[in-house]
Write an enzyme that holds these catalytic residues in place. Sequence first.
Site, PDB file in Angstrom:
ATOM      1  CG  PHE A 180      -2.177   0.836   1.013  1.00 19.45           C
ATOM      2  CD1 PHE A 180      -2.912   0.769  -0.151  1.00 19.45           C
ATOM      3  CD2 PHE A 180      -2.606   1.696   2.017  1.00 19.45           C
ATOM      4  CE1 PHE A 180      -4.045   1.551  -0.325  1.00 19.45           C
ATOM      5  CE2 PHE A 180      -3.724   2.477   1.863  1.00 19.45           C
ATOM      6  CZ  PHE A 180      -4.460   2.405   0.677  1.00 19.45           C
ATOM      7  CD  GLU A 219       1.258  -5.229 -20.259  1.00 22.23           C
ATOM      8  OE1 GLU A 219       2.436  -4.976 -20.585  1.00 22.23           O
ATOM      9  OE2 GLU A 219       0.488  -5.912 -20.957  1.00 22.23           O
ATOM     10  CB  VAL A 277       7.871  -4.789 -18.666  1.00 16.61           C
ATOM     11  CG1 VAL A 277       8.795  -4.302 -19.788  1.00 16.61           C
ATOM     12  CG2 VAL A 277       8.242  -6.229 -18.302  1.00 16.61           C
ATOM     13  N   GLY A 316      12.080  14.160  -8.412  1.00 15.65           N
ATOM     14  CA  GLY A 316      11.477  12.886  -8.056  1.00 15.65           C
ATOM     15  C   GLY A 316      11.593  11.818  -9.120  1.00 15.65           C
ATOM     16  CG  ASP A 331      14.234  -0.604 -13.133  1.00 11.71           C
ATOM     17  OD1 ASP A 331      13.403  -1.112 -12.363  1.00 11.71           O
ATOM     18  OD2 ASP A 331      13.918  -0.030 -14.191  1.00 11.71           O
ATOM     19  CE  LYS A 359      11.301  -1.639 -15.269  1.00  7.67           C
ATOM     20  NZ  LYS A 359      11.281  -0.179 -15.502  1.00  7.67           N
ATOM     21  N   GLY A 374       5.113   5.609 -12.837  1.00  7.95           N
ATOM     22  CA  GLY A 374       4.093   6.550 -12.401  1.00  7.95           C
ATOM     23  C   GLY A 374       3.010   5.863 -11.608  1.00  7.95           C
TER      24      GLY A 374
END
Length: 343
Positions: free
Chosen positions: A11, A152, A155, A209, A223, A227, A326
């Site tokens: 959360f 989904e 990636v 950010g 990262d 992926k 995002g």
Amino acid sequence: MQHIRLTLIGFGVVGQGFVELLANKQQYLQQRYDTRLTLVGLANAHHGFIYRADGLDISLLLQLAKDGRSLIEHPEAVHGKTALEGLQATDADILIEASPTNLRDAQPALSHIHIALSKNMHVVTANKGPGALAANQLFELARQHGVQLRMESSVMAGTPVISTIREGMMGANITSIRGILNGTTNYILSAMVSGRDYEEVLADAQAQGYAETDPTADVEGYDAVAKTMILAALVFNHPLRVEQVERQGITAITREQVQAAIDAGNRIKLIASLRQVPGSDELIASVKPLILPLSDPLARVDGTLNAISIQSDTLSEVTIIGPGAGRIETAQGLLADVLACIR
């Protein structure tokens, strides 16, 4: 009308984004898909697990999170100490796994997914760890229990990459994939085109950010490696170990190198690549900065955008461009996977 019960683990930014999107889309989902989605279980690392069979109050949950208060303040909810304990003791139709990524052993997300699949629950995850380290094992477990496992959001957030390849390109023989899979590094390299140094742009990215206080996972390519490993397993059915992906970050890229590329009509991009060696089962994988001509569809993808180009025998090249991170963007990927499971 279908009534689908959801349990959400995690959360933080992504989990709260999903819950907010769920609240905003509830009426639309009922009208468009004849489906009512009810959040019955929720867990995070700080407050444990809460469950209410008749559904949790989404507005209250978001307010508790905003105020930094405990989830267990939700009235009429059963409380468990951990997500694992809660999953074992309760029922839902779909688990949404949005806990923080761990690329060492994929825990505790891997255990969450194991339990859910074993209880015949569909699973949707934004967590990169399970897909990178154990995708084939988990898909086999899902097959054995007759349920869906979808990832989904792991990636390119809500940009439909995996579903496009696995469903929209069914029947095509995928031969290679190249992509810009990390928004932080793409922002930095794009900003350096204006003549700025790496250190200056990184500080700017952190201030806005786009980059973490410790940006190592992004700027050193870890990262993007995760992926790449997910795509290797899902698209090529070829699981990879971390050490099988050649990795080079962008920290050594200088302003002079970027300018030299510009002068030659090129751009430098951090490119994740998977290529099947013709006539063999070998898969060559890398994440490293490459000099691309402006004619390359990835060369002009700037800012925090991500992109992926897929080569196949029937469609010579398909390129997908969109946001790769995002809060709401990732939540959209989760929601699309939830609806796909229901379908």
